[in-house]
Design an enzyme around this catalytic site. Sequence first.
Site, PDB file in Angstrom:
ATOM      1  N   CYS A  93       0.888  -1.251  -0.021  1.00 59.95           N
ATOM      2  CA  CYS A  93       0.136   0.113   0.120  1.00 59.95           C
ATOM      3  C   CYS A  93       0.950   1.225  -0.005  1.00 59.95           C
ATOM      4  CB  CYS A  93      -0.924  -0.124   1.123  1.00 59.95           C
ATOM      5  SG  CYS A  93      -0.128  -0.025   2.876  1.00 59.95           S
ATOM      6  N   ASN A 149       2.143   1.505   4.367  1.00 56.54           N
ATOM      7  CA  ASN A 149       2.263   0.263   5.253  1.00 56.54           C
ATOM      8  C   ASN A 149       1.998   0.181   6.627  1.00 56.54           C
ATOM      9  OD1 ASN A 149       5.245  -1.917   5.817  1.00 56.54           O
ATOM     10  ND2 ASN A 149       3.213  -2.504   5.148  1.00 56.54           N
ATOM     11  N   CYS A 197      -1.788   1.104   7.263  1.00 58.53           N
ATOM     12  CA  CYS A 197      -3.074   0.738   7.491  1.00 58.53           C
ATOM     13  C   CYS A 197      -3.573  -0.530   6.694  1.00 58.53           C
ATOM     14  CB  CYS A 197      -4.111   2.001   7.088  1.00 58.53           C
ATOM     15  SG  CYS A 197      -3.742   3.597   7.992  1.00 58.53           S
ATOM     16  N   ARG A 198      -3.458  -0.297   5.188  1.00 57.77           N
ATOM     17  CA  ARG A 198      -4.140  -1.608   4.518  1.00 57.77           C
ATOM     18  C   ARG A 198      -3.157  -2.780   4.246  1.00 57.77           C
ATOM     19  NH1 ARG A 198      -5.330   2.454  -0.351  1.00 57.77           N
ATOM     20  NH2 ARG A 198      -3.487   3.292   0.613  1.00 57.77           N
ATOM     21  N   SER A 199      -1.782  -2.537   3.857  1.00 60.63           N
ATOM     22  CA  SER A 199      -1.300  -3.755   3.700  1.00 60.63           C
ATOM     23  C   SER A 199      -0.942  -4.643   4.926  1.00 60.63           C
ATOM     24  CB  SER A 199      -0.055  -3.403   2.754  1.00 60.63           C
ATOM     25  OG  SER A 199       0.870  -2.578   3.266  1.00 60.63           O
ATOM     26  N   ASP A 243      -8.203   4.275   0.924  1.00 65.98           N
ATOM     27  CA  ASP A 243      -7.184   4.585   1.868  1.00 65.98           C
ATOM     28  C   ASP A 243      -8.099   4.975   2.946  1.00 65.98           C
ATOM     29  OD1 ASP A 243      -5.359   5.695   3.384  1.00 65.98           O
ATOM     30  OD2 ASP A 243      -4.388   6.957   2.036  1.00 65.98           O
TER      31      ASP A 243
HETATM   32  P1  4NP Z   1      -1.781   2.828   4.146  1.00 69.01           P
HETATM   33  O1  4NP Z   1      -2.565   4.108   4.487  1.00 69.01           O
HETATM   34  O2  4NP Z   1      -1.608   3.383   2.659  1.00 69.01           O
HETATM   35  O3  4NP Z   1      -3.065   1.990   3.820  1.00 69.01           O
HETATM   36  O4  4NP Z   1      -0.885   2.454   4.953  1.00 69.01           O
HETATM   37  C1  4NP Z   1      -1.886   5.369   4.715  1.00 69.01           C
HETATM   38  C2  4NP Z   1      -1.244   5.771   5.770  1.00 69.01           C
HETATM   39  C3  4NP Z   1      -0.467   6.840   5.812  1.00 69.01           C
HETATM   40  C4  4NP Z   1      -0.193   7.658   4.593  1.00 69.01           C
HETATM   41  C5  4NP Z   1      -1.073   7.586   3.618  1.00 69.01           C
HETATM   42  C6  4NP Z   1      -1.847   6.297   3.668  1.00 69.01           C
HETATM   43  N1  4NP Z   1       0.414   8.759   5.085  1.00 69.01           N
HETATM   44  O5  4NP Z   1       0.137   9.655   3.916  1.00 69.01           O
HETATM   45  O6  4NP Z   1       1.074   9.205   5.941  1.00 69.01           O
END
Ligand code: 4NP
Length: 158
Positions: free
Chosen positions: A8, A11, A13-15, A126
């Site tokens: 993702c 790294n 939240c989703r992955s 997201d």
């Molecule tokens: P993820 O979510 O891609 O599912 O881990 C996000 C977590 C943090 C950020 C973006 C997406 N960020 O911009 O910090």
Amino acid sequence: MTRICFVCLGNICRSPLAAGVFKHLVQLAGLEAEFHIESAGMGEWHVGELADPRSRRTAQARGIRLTDTAQQFKRSDFERFDVLIAVDEDNADALRRLAPTPRERAKVRLLREFDPEADGDLDVPDPYYGGMPEFERVYEMVERSSRDLLHWLTRPTK
Ligand code: 4NP
């Protein structure tokens, strides 16, 4: 042995949730010896952090503990994995751009290609700026997709 990495943006939240759910399904199926499972992010902001508390809480409610810390996906990681599962089109595109060869590019798939309820929408949204309901929705998508992904990776014709 199939080496698989869920990817993702951050790294956190989703992955990590997808990797935790997939690992859980692999354990339930008794297939631990057949898989090496990791997750990574295309961005570097959260490297070294545990998964977001909301992802950890969502997983924990199903008896799944997320204990890995965030890592950024590197070009050299293409060699370490057989399959790269991106959570959305943006991250799949970023992976394909980073791929050193067409062979490595062909390793990139979308998680929701395996979601029987995707209905044409192949992105896991997201949830970072959302609340627990967004994380719950992400969990449901991830679980549905992971079940079919595991079937696909263990199909007899493979
Ligand atoms: P993820 O979510 O891609 O599912 O881990 C996000 C977590 C943090 C950020 C973006 C997406 N960020 O911009 O910090």
